[in-house]
Design an enzyme around this catalytic site. Structure first.
Site, PDB file in Angstrom:
ATOM      1  N   TYR A  33       0.830  -1.205   0.000  1.00 24.74           N
ATOM      2  CA  TYR A  33       0.000   0.000   0.000  1.00 24.74           C
ATOM      3  C   TYR A  33       0.857   1.244   0.000  1.00 24.74           C
ATOM      4  CZ  TYR A  33       0.725   0.942   5.046  1.00 24.74           C
ATOM      5  OH  TYR A  33       1.267   1.254   6.264  1.00 24.74           O
ATOM      6  N   ARG A  52       8.268   4.438  -4.492  1.00 28.11           N
ATOM      7  CA  ARG A  52       8.315   3.373  -3.471  1.00 28.11           C
ATOM      8  C   ARG A  52       7.277   2.288  -3.774  1.00 28.11           C
ATOM      9  NH1 ARG A  52       7.571   5.226   2.535  1.00 28.11           N
ATOM     10  NH2 ARG A  52       5.419   5.427   1.779  1.00 28.11           N
ATOM     11  N   ARG A 100      -6.971 -20.668  -2.347  1.00 29.13           N
ATOM     12  CA  ARG A 100      -5.965 -20.528  -1.297  1.00 29.13           C
ATOM     13  C   ARG A 100      -4.830 -21.538  -1.485  1.00 29.13           C
ATOM     14  NH1 ARG A 100      -4.614 -22.324   3.876  1.00 29.13           N
ATOM     15  NH2 ARG A 100      -3.747 -20.672   5.185  1.00 29.13           N
ATOM     16  N   LYS A 147       6.403  -1.988   1.881  1.00 34.27           N
ATOM     17  CA  LYS A 147       5.237  -1.407   2.568  1.00 34.27           C
ATOM     18  C   LYS A 147       4.036  -2.335   2.411  1.00 34.27           C
ATOM     19  CE  LYS A 147       3.069   3.169   3.210  1.00 34.27           C
ATOM     20  NZ  LYS A 147       3.193   3.236   4.665  1.00 34.27           N
ATOM     21  N   GLU A 179      11.588   2.295  14.274  1.00 34.77           N
ATOM     22  CA  GLU A 179      10.726   3.375  13.778  1.00 34.77           C
ATOM     23  C   GLU A 179       9.457   3.390  14.614  1.00 34.77           C
ATOM     24  OE1 GLU A 179       9.441   2.575   9.706  1.00 34.77           O
ATOM     25  OE2 GLU A 179       9.568   0.430  10.088  1.00 34.77           O
TER      26      GLU A 179
HETATM   27  N1  PDD Z   1       2.721   5.049   7.316  1.00 34.65           N
HETATM   28  N2  PDD Z   1       7.370   3.771   8.927  1.00 34.65           N
HETATM   29  C1  PDD Z   1       6.214   3.084   8.898  1.00 34.65           C
HETATM   30  C2  PDD Z   1       6.181   1.744   9.540  1.00 34.65           C
HETATM   31  C3  PDD Z   1       5.070   3.622   8.262  1.00 34.65           C
HETATM   32  O1  PDD Z   1       3.943   2.904   8.223  1.00 34.65           O
HETATM   33  C4  PDD Z   1       5.147   4.914   7.674  1.00 34.65           C
HETATM   34  C5  PDD Z   1       3.975   5.546   6.977  1.00 34.65           C
HETATM   35  C6  PDD Z   1       6.385   5.603   7.744  1.00 34.65           C
HETATM   36  C7  PDD Z   1       6.564   6.969   7.126  1.00 34.65           C
HETATM   37  O2  PDD Z   1       6.634   6.881   5.726  1.00 34.65           O
HETATM   38  P1  PDD Z   1       6.177   8.093   4.787  1.00 34.65           P
HETATM   39  O3  PDD Z   1       6.953   9.282   5.231  1.00 34.65           O
HETATM   40  O4  PDD Z   1       6.563   7.645   3.444  1.00 34.65           O
HETATM   41  O5  PDD Z   1       4.688   8.291   4.984  1.00 34.65           O
HETATM   42  C8  PDD Z   1       7.457   5.001   8.364  1.00 34.65           C
HETATM   43  C9  PDD Z   1       1.534   5.525   6.649  1.00 34.65           C
HETATM   44  C10 PDD Z   1       1.326   7.007   6.748  1.00 34.65           C
HETATM   45  C11 PDD Z   1       0.342   4.709   7.119  1.00 34.65           C
HETATM   46  O6  PDD Z   1       0.537   3.508   7.279  1.00 34.65           O
HETATM   47  O7  PDD Z   1      -0.761   5.239   7.280  1.00 34.65           O
END
Ligand code: PDD
Length: 284
Positions: A33, A52, A100, A147, A179
């Protein structure tokens, strides 16, 4: 208001969009996502998110169902159809629908979904007060650079942080902060140096992180890309998070430690201002 959502090339009222129970996103979290902020009806840091997205897809061997140009058109179209002024666009691509089986299906068509959420991004009340953070073990998998929609542990961590009276969690492995539950973690040393973890498979390569580092360096700040411990963060002059939905938001407490004077710090504040100015100027 009923939103209009995008699903596989068509537009639906949100209550009518349907995805199969055999979708691999549902059964295996076999999906990735992106979240892109929208301000004044324009896309913030769009090209970073688009790049990304392609990287996440290629790491998992999922084909992007749309060309780069069509993907941008769909982003613009969903803003227009929902009259979105400020908020975010959520985009998800799963490997698609197949019976599945742990092995990837040979010819599944990826499922592409986009929807919008209207919410304050610029005037988020948390940016005034700062956040309190609880530190928790990082129990996620080891490809956090992709992601994926495997967000159960971040969700559990957020709930545990809230149960402890904090706003959110920072995740910790071997004593080092990886993070936030859904944001990049940063600290500022007493001499004004910005410290942020270097890129690896341990963390998501934040798009806002990249922009903030560029802006900080251009403003003459020293930036150290290295891991930092919970203890170092608790003693730091400032701490903050970055993400598409938070921009840069100060952290004023980490577990029982008050950061600085307990108020959002000046360096995080000026980076937030710089980022806001720049991303508004470059929004598309
Ligand atoms: N999340 N680290 C994680 C685990 C994240 O899920 C996110 C962003 C970030 C920051 O990435 P960026 O600057 O590219 O948004 C770092 C989004 C906002 C979410 O899951 O809603």
């Amino acid at each position: 208001m009923t939103r209009t959502v995008y699903l596989n090339g068509a537009w639906f009222p949100e209550t009518e969009a349907r995805v199969s129970v055999f979708d691999r996103g549902f059964l295996f979290a076999d999906a990735i996502y992106e979240v892109t902020a929208v301000i004044g009806g324009k896309l913030i840091d769009y090209y970073g998110h688009a790049a990304r997205l392609q990287r996440s897809l290629s790491e998992l061997g999922i084909d992007c169902p749309l060309s780069e140009a069509s993907l941008l058109d769909v982003h613009r179209d969903i803003v227009r159809r929902n009259q979105l002024d400020e908020g975010l666009i959520y985009l998800q691509i799963s490997r698609g629908v197949a019976d599945r089986d742990f092995a990837y299906p040979a010819n599944a068509l990826p499922t592409l979904v986009l929807f919008t959420q209207a919410k304050p991004v610029l005037n988020n009340p948390r940016s005034e007060t700062g956040l309190s953070i609880a530190t928790l073990p990082d129990w996620r998998w080891e490809r956090r650079d992709i992601k994926t929609v495997q967000l159960l542990y971040p969700s559990m961590a957020k709930m545990e942080a809230m149960r402890r009276g904090a706003d959110d969690a920072w995740l910790v492995q071997d004593g080092l902060v990886t993070e936030g539950s859904a944001a990049t973690a940063h600290i500022v040393k007493a001499d004004g140096t910005l410290v942020t973890r270097g890129l690896s498979n341990a963390l998501l390569h934040g798009i806002t992180r990249a922009s903030i580092i560029d802006l900080a360096r251009n403003a003459g700040m020293v930036v150290e890309e290295r891991a930092f411990s919970v203890a170092e963060a608790q003693q730091a002059a400032e701490a903050f998070i970055t993400s598409a939905t938070n921009f840069a938001t100060s952290v004023v407490q980490i577990d029982d430690f008050i950061i600085g004077d307990g108020k959002p710090g000046p360096i995080a504040g000026s980076l937030r201002e710089l980022y806001t100015e720049t991303c508004l100027a470059t929004a598309i």
